[in-house]
Design a protein around this motif. Sequence first.
Motif, short mmCIF file in Angstrom:
data_model
loop_
_atom_site.label_atom_id
_atom_site.label_comp_id
_atom_site.label_asym_id
_atom_site.label_seq_id
_atom_site.Cartn_x
_atom_site.Cartn_y
_atom_site.Cartn_z
N LEU A 1 -8.36 1.98 -2.60
CA LEU A 1 -7.10 1.55 -3.86
C LEU A 1 -7.23 -0.25 -3.71
O LEU A 1 -7.15 0.04 -5.02
CB LEU A 1 -5.80 1.72 -2.80
CG LEU A 1 -4.41 1.09 -3.15
CD1 LEU A 1 -4.64 1.65 -4.70
CD2 LEU A 1 -3.18 1.40 -2.53
N ILE A 2 -8.25 -0.81 -2.77
CA ILE A 2 -8.48 -2.60 -2.88
C ILE A 2 -9.45 -2.86 -4.02
O ILE A 2 -9.59 -3.24 -4.93
CB ILE A 2 -8.11 -2.95 -1.37
CG1 ILE A 2 -7.58 -2.66 -0.61
CG2 ILE A 2 -9.41 -4.32 -1.46
CD1 ILE A 2 -7.52 -3.49 0.49
N HIS B 1 0.61 -1.67 0.19
CA HIS B 1 0.05 0.16 -0.22
C HIS B 1 1.55 1.18 -0.74
O HIS B 1 1.78 1.20 0.39
CB HIS B 1 -0.91 -0.43 1.64
CG HIS B 1 -0.60 -0.63 2.71
ND1 HIS B 1 0.73 0.81 3.36
CD2 HIS B 1 -0.28 -0.95 2.89
CE1 HIS B 1 1.74 0.71 4.11
NE2 HIS B 1 0.73 -0.98 4.18
N TYR B 2 0.20 2.40 -0.32
CA TYR B 2 0.91 3.45 -0.19
C TYR B 2 2.08 3.91 1.53
O TYR B 2 0.97 3.82 2.14
CB TYR B 2 -0.03 4.92 -0.41
CG TYR B 2 -0.61 5.13 -2.00
CD1 TYR B 2 0.67 4.91 -3.23
CD2 TYR B 2 -1.60 4.26 -2.94
CE1 TYR B 2 0.05 4.92 -4.45
CE2 TYR B 2 -1.26 4.53 -3.95
CZ TYR B 2 -1.49 4.54 -4.78
OH TYR B 2 -1.50 4.66 -5.95
N HIS C 1 -7.20 3.09 1.66
CA HIS C 1 -6.68 2.02 1.58
C HIS C 1 -7.87 0.93 1.00
O HIS C 1 -7.34 0.13 -0.25
CB HIS C 1 -6.46 1.06 2.73
CG HIS C 1 -5.25 -0.31 2.76
ND1 HIS C 1 -4.52 -0.51 1.81
CD2 HIS C 1 -5.91 -1.25 2.85
CE1 HIS C 1 -4.06 -1.67 2.47
NE2 HIS C 1 -5.41 -2.07 2.58
#
Length: 432
Positions: free
Chosen positions: A355-356, A49-50, A352
């Motif tokens: 993003l997923i 992740h970022y 998050h």
Amino acid sequence: MRAHPPESLPKPSFRKIDDDLSRRSTSHFDALAKSFGYRGGDKFIRPGHYIRYTEPLESDLMRHVEYDMDEQDLDWLQALNAERRKEQHGPVSQEIFEVIMDQLEKEWFTLMKRVPKPDMDLPAEDSCCAVCDDGEGENSNAIVFCDGCNLAVHQDCYGVPYIPEGQWLCRKCTVSPEVPVSCLLCPNEGGAFKQTSSGKWAHLLCAIWIPEVTVQNHVFMEPIEHIENVSKSRWKLRYIEDRAEEIQRIRQSNKAARAYARTYKTGIPLVPQYIVTKVMTYISKVTLRKKPHVVLSVCKYWSLKREARRGAPLLKRLHLEPWTTATSAAQQTEEDRLRKLEASAHVVLFCHIVLILNRFILKYLKRLRHRLFKLRELAELVQHRETDKTDQLKSAVQELGGLLFPHEEALRGKIKIITGFSLICFYIILKT
């Protein structure tokens, strides 16, 4: 001509150096260093992740070592270890030195924040410029206040081309925040100071009013030059107390001849016993002979180094902190920071999740595209198959017709001939 190779090559040799660093047990010290906030030598693995940076809390920074020793510290520590070696004591490691210096800086900063500020420390709304003594300002020439000493000056008067974002410090608070400075041209201790070309200090107002003194850069109004050109008769002038009222009336009649008087009486930072006790408690798990003597020696060295830096903090983070953080209005409580940290955690969680979801949607679209390509290929194959079936059926019908009706083609040819003859006869009959 090629040279002949030597009959035997020289053999490499080495010798093992036995010093304090090689004899130190790294496993025990690594565990001890990690307890003080040092990072281990583990390899960093980048997460999927970022990576989002969140500002740590002040309580977390107190447990991490931020001080990084320089060459001067290394020379002093080597001299200290040489004296301890003569007394047959173990050396002080560089990490322990950094831990003590880091705690001294942070405890001193915490103590200075608790010191109450004078009432004159807060700027008034009708403050006047310390150079021109005018309280009016414009958008292009506003009055700015120093976050260190609350000095009020116009941008054009003090040489501030643009107002920076965040805090702004005058030249005196930037270079010498805690050590008092004095003007070379007058006995007043406060006011708008600027540095001279030789590194000393003088009032900008004095430099403007004395004819022999000039300012090199008229945009930033510094540095002050040509002080040596001041005549001897002017240097002989003294401030006479009997004429104080007269001089005060002259200053009040002339707006451009008055400056604010700010004094700094902090002096050399001496470590109190309160901070020494807290440092001793913090490093209680460190095994070191004559530990109090080492801590006191480091405290003296810290005071001398702060004096050499004119009272400036040794940690960059603390040096950038505004001096007005000690006021109750500017303090940020731990609850506010925890609330902001929770808000940032929710933002990170939302990002998050997004993003997923984006990854899931991207995988689904790729899978759908792959299946559509497969469907297109299957349709083309079905089309080719049906075309081949049609051709095979036509050929089968022709072969089956030849077997069931072998004379069909010949009869059709005869019928066409007879039909042609009948038309000819009919035409002859009609003609006759």
